[in-house]
Motif scaffolding. Sequence first.
Motif, PDB file in Angstrom:
ATOM      1  N   ARG A   6       0.831  -1.199   0.000  1.00  0.00           N
ATOM      2  CA  ARG A   6       0.000   0.000   0.000  1.00  0.00           C
ATOM      3  C   ARG A   6       0.870   1.255   0.000  1.00  0.00           C
ATOM      4  O   ARG A   6       0.598   2.218  -0.707  1.00  0.00           O
ATOM      5  N   TRP A   7       1.925   1.248   0.808  1.00  0.00           N
ATOM      6  CA  TRP A   7       2.828   2.405   0.838  1.00  0.00           C
ATOM      7  C   TRP A   7       3.497   2.592  -0.524  1.00  0.00           C
ATOM      8  O   TRP A   7       3.591   3.716  -1.022  1.00  0.00           O
ATOM      9  N   ALA A   8       3.963   1.498  -1.093  1.00  0.00           N
ATOM     10  CA  ALA A   8       4.670   1.593  -2.376  1.00  0.00           C
ATOM     11  C   ALA A   8       3.759   2.138  -3.465  1.00  0.00           C
ATOM     12  O   ALA A   8       4.180   2.983  -4.280  1.00  0.00           O
ATOM     13  N   ARG A   9       2.522   1.670  -3.486  1.00  0.00           N
ATOM     14  CA  ARG A   9       1.590   2.176  -4.501  1.00  0.00           C
ATOM     15  C   ARG A   9       1.358   3.669  -4.328  1.00  0.00           C
ATOM     16  O   ARG A   9       1.256   4.421  -5.313  1.00  0.00           O
ATOM     17  N   ALA A  10       1.290   4.129  -3.080  1.00  0.00           N
ATOM     18  CA  ALA A  10       1.101   5.560  -2.828  1.00  0.00           C
ATOM     19  C   ALA A  10       2.306   6.370  -3.301  1.00  0.00           C
ATOM     20  O   ALA A  10       2.155   7.497  -3.788  1.00  0.00           O
ATOM     21  N   LEU A  11       3.494   5.802  -3.183  1.00  0.00           N
ATOM     22  CA  LEU A  11       4.706   6.525  -3.556  1.00  0.00           C
ATOM     23  C   LEU A  11       4.940   6.571  -5.060  1.00  0.00           C
ATOM     24  O   LEU A  11       5.763   7.353  -5.542  1.00  0.00           O
TER      25      LEU A  11
END
Length: 256
Positions: free
Chosen positions: A240-245
């Motif tokens: 989820r964090w990676a997709r946001a970044l």
Amino acid sequence: MPTRTTPAAADQPNLSESDGIRYLHFGTEWIQGAMRIKAPGELVLEYTAQMMAWLLFLAPPKEESIGLLGLGAGSLTRFCLKHTRSPLAVVEWNPQVTAVCQMFFRLPASSRLSVHHDDAAVWVADPQRAGSCPVLMVDLYDASARGPVRDSVTFYRHCRRVLGEVGVLSVNLFGQHESFDRNIENLRVAFDDRIVLLPEIDAGNQIVLAFSGPSLGITPAQLLARAEEVESQYGLPARRWARALTRHTVNGILHF
């Protein structure tokens, strides 16, 4: 440099419990930390999990320390002791908070853990700390729990020096507070604009990552692959964090 030596009445730690979760407060309704009583190693509050987003970019250090400025209820300390083999250097200005964590929040005694009772600004300003913590997590709030108590350009520059040649800083900010824009600007100045913001969570917390060392250029696929490793190993919502970044993609490359 400002220092604090005696806890004010509002900074006295106290507890509450609800639905199997124990909470830490500083004399107000604001939550300063939490622990699931039957699973003390779990990161109960979403923002504490996001503070670990540095794992997308660095493996836990083997010799240098993971630094934590602000002990809170010891959630991140317990998590790092459980899931890494890194030494931990925790800076907590109020010894009463440490005592409460030991008595009520299962802060373990460990040869890998050192707790320094000091003002975080004084601790990071010590030149001897330079390069000692390639990972530094900053969560410095008082009883009002609305804006960090240490947030100057000088403070963040000292944090960068503590990181050394290659490192990642994670900072807990409050997106809906007047201090937010000031902190973002001060971080940009101190880290030469090398910062990224994770999405604000429902509680209002917003985690910022800041980088020292050579510029990073990676593809979204590489970041997502690393996120899968982090999620598998640590049980954190890293994908989820990676997709946001990925919103930082320029010509197919993520720059940090």
